[in-house]
Design a protein around this motif. Structure first.
Motif, PDB file in Angstrom:
ATOM      1  N   SER A 242       0.833  -1.207   0.000  1.00  0.00           N
ATOM      2  CA  SER A 242       0.000   0.000   0.000  1.00  0.00           C
ATOM      3  C   SER A 242       0.868   1.259   0.000  1.00  0.00           C
ATOM      4  CB  SER A 242      -0.944  -0.002   1.209  1.00  0.00           C
ATOM      5  OG  SER A 242      -0.218  -0.022   2.419  1.00  0.00           O
ATOM      6  N   GLU A 243       1.988   1.224   0.731  1.00  0.00           N
ATOM      7  CA  GLU A 243       2.895   2.378   0.733  1.00  0.00           C
ATOM      8  C   GLU A 243       3.542   2.559  -0.640  1.00  0.00           C
ATOM      9  OE1 GLU A 243       4.509   2.737   5.319  1.00  0.00           O
ATOM     10  OE2 GLU A 243       5.400   1.221   3.989  1.00  0.00           O
ATOM     11  N   LEU A 246       1.036   4.186  -2.885  1.00  0.00           N
ATOM     12  CA  LEU A 246       0.908   5.615  -2.599  1.00  0.00           C
ATOM     13  C   LEU A 246       2.079   6.396  -3.184  1.00  0.00           C
ATOM     14  CD1 LEU A 246      -0.334   5.644   1.117  1.00  0.00           C
ATOM     15  CD2 LEU A 246      -1.614   6.374  -0.897  1.00  0.00           C
ATOM     16  N   ALA A 250       2.180   9.528  -5.989  1.00  0.00           N
ATOM     17  CA  ALA A 250       2.314  10.702  -5.119  1.00  0.00           C
ATOM     18  C   ALA A 250       2.311  12.014  -5.885  1.00  0.00           C
ATOM     19  CB  ALA A 250       3.594  10.583  -4.280  1.00  0.00           C
ATOM     20  N   TRP A 256      -5.118  12.365  -7.464  1.00  0.00           N
ATOM     21  CA  TRP A 256      -5.525  12.856  -6.150  1.00  0.00           C
ATOM     22  C   TRP A 256      -6.774  13.726  -6.230  1.00  0.00           C
ATOM     23  CZ3 TRP A 256      -4.063  10.341  -2.198  1.00  0.00           C
ATOM     24  CH2 TRP A 256      -2.838   9.663  -2.217  1.00  0.00           C
ATOM     25  N   ASN A 271      -4.203   9.463   3.347  1.00  0.00           N
ATOM     26  CA  ASN A 271      -3.452   8.894   2.224  1.00  0.00           C
ATOM     27  C   ASN A 271      -2.602   9.949   1.520  1.00  0.00           C
ATOM     28  OD1 ASN A 271      -4.410   6.282   2.564  1.00  0.00           O
ATOM     29  ND2 ASN A 271      -6.184   6.606   1.223  1.00  0.00           N
ATOM     30  N   ARG A 272      -3.174  11.134   1.343  1.00  0.00           N
ATOM     31  CA  ARG A 272      -2.425  12.205   0.661  1.00  0.00           C
ATOM     32  C   ARG A 272      -1.212  12.610   1.477  1.00  0.00           C
ATOM     33  NH1 ARG A 272      -0.142  14.185  -3.016  1.00  0.00           N
ATOM     34  NH2 ARG A 272      -0.640  16.108  -4.067  1.00  0.00           N
ATOM     35  N   ALA A 275       1.460   9.919   1.226  1.00  0.00           N
ATOM     36  CA  ALA A 275       2.088   9.932  -0.092  1.00  0.00           C
ATOM     37  C   ALA A 275       3.113  11.065  -0.190  1.00  0.00           C
ATOM     38  CB  ALA A 275       1.029  10.081  -1.179  1.00  0.00           C
TER      39      ALA A 275
END
Length: 312
Positions: A242-243, A246, A250, A256, A271-272, A275
């Motif tokens: 998941s990282e 992101l 980014a 986004w 999440n933003r 990222a």
């Protein structure tokens, strides 16, 4: 610091109109109007239009070019003060009678190598993606990139290449390349909000407090620019799936913006933020940051107090 401006005035009476007619700007002008009723002159980097029927005056152009004959070098605070005084005298009117309804503020950045890789790395400013403008005649690649908002936009471009295409080479004694970064205030609204003035005039532009707050805004917008990071396999080492996902998106502004509409606000913000954190940890050192700060320091603009800077 200032480049192009857009100033307006409505002359109050015949006396003011006579001052304009006798001014250096309209020297030897026969007063003939075009099909739309405007008397138009273009001198010293300024386009000056006057409409006798309504007594409207428009002054548009590069303040630095008006003062120096070009806008390739540094335009310091004392030089801005003199230029504003001279421009008012050039049209024969008090400087406080000329309302500023548009303004470009920025700085030239001398660099040792072509700014093209830096320009192509520009991703977004706030939520606005950087878009390339059509290359001018003689160029095969875009030279200018802009991020657009309703009242203003941010642009960065290859000033040296533009000047060469226009027949003006950079000084042989200076760096071989020149970039320029600007905040373009398209309307009066962001300027009055920024300065706290009910109306911004030519008389206000050289005031220390106005110069300082505009300079701080230039720096603030620069810090809001996001750059594309060219990912390598090592960037994803030690990250969960998941990282890694992101990090991969980014710098994708469109992604986004879509997620902001589809995700719950708390989920989107989390999440933003993660990222941005992941991207910042891998961001390369940007030599343009130091170059920009050096050039801003050369403008001789008085320091803004921490309290005032925090209010911007």
């Amino acid at each position: 610091m200032y480049d192009s401006l857009n100033a307006r005035s409505t002359l109050p009476d015949e006396e003011a109109e006579q001052h304009l007619a006798r001014s250096p700007a309209f020297l030897d002008n026969d007063g003939a109007t075009d099909a739309k009723g405007w008397v138009r002159v273009q001198r010293r980097g300024m386009r000056i239009d006057y409409k006798p029927d309504s007594r409207e005056l428009r002054v548009r152009g590069s303040l630095q070019t008006f003062a120096q004959g070009h806008n390739l070098g540094t335009f310091t605070a004392p030089q801005v003060h003199q230029a504003c005084t001279d421009l008012a005298a050039y049209v024969g009117l008090p400087p406080d009678s000329l309302r500023i309804v548009g303004l470009e503020a920025g700085v030239n950045i001398p660099v040792a190598t072509s700014p093209r890789p830096f320009l192509e790395s520009l991703a977004s400013h706030k939520t606005a993606p950087f878009a390339a403008t059509k290359p001018p005649h003689g160029a095969t690649r875009p030279l200018e990139y802009g991020a657009y908002h309703s009242d203003y936009w941010v642009k960065v471009y290859d000033k040296g290449k533009y000047s060469q295409l226009q027949g003006r080479s950079l000084p042989a004694t200076g760096p071989p390349h020149l970039a320029r970064y600007e905040v373009v205030y398209r309307r009066a609204r962001p300027l009055v909000q920024l300065t706290g003035l009910a109306q911004l005039t030519l008389a206000d532009l050289p005031k220390p407090e106005v110069l300082a707050v505009v300079l701080a805004d230039i720096q603030r917008h620069w810090n809001l620019i996001q750059h594309r990071h060219h990912m390598q396999d090592s960037d994803f080492d030690g990250l969960t799936f998941s990282e890694a996902a992101l990090l991969a998106v980014a710098d994708n502004t469109a992604f986004w913006e879509a997620m902001r509409k589809k995700q719950a606000p708390s989920t989107y913000k989390r999440n933003r933020a993660r990222a941005k954190e992941l991207l910042a940890q891998r961001a390369e050192v940007n030599p343009y940051d130091d170059a920009l700060n050096k050039e801003l320091a050369r403008l001789e603009v008085p320091e803004l107090s921490p309290k005032a800077k925090a209010q911007i």
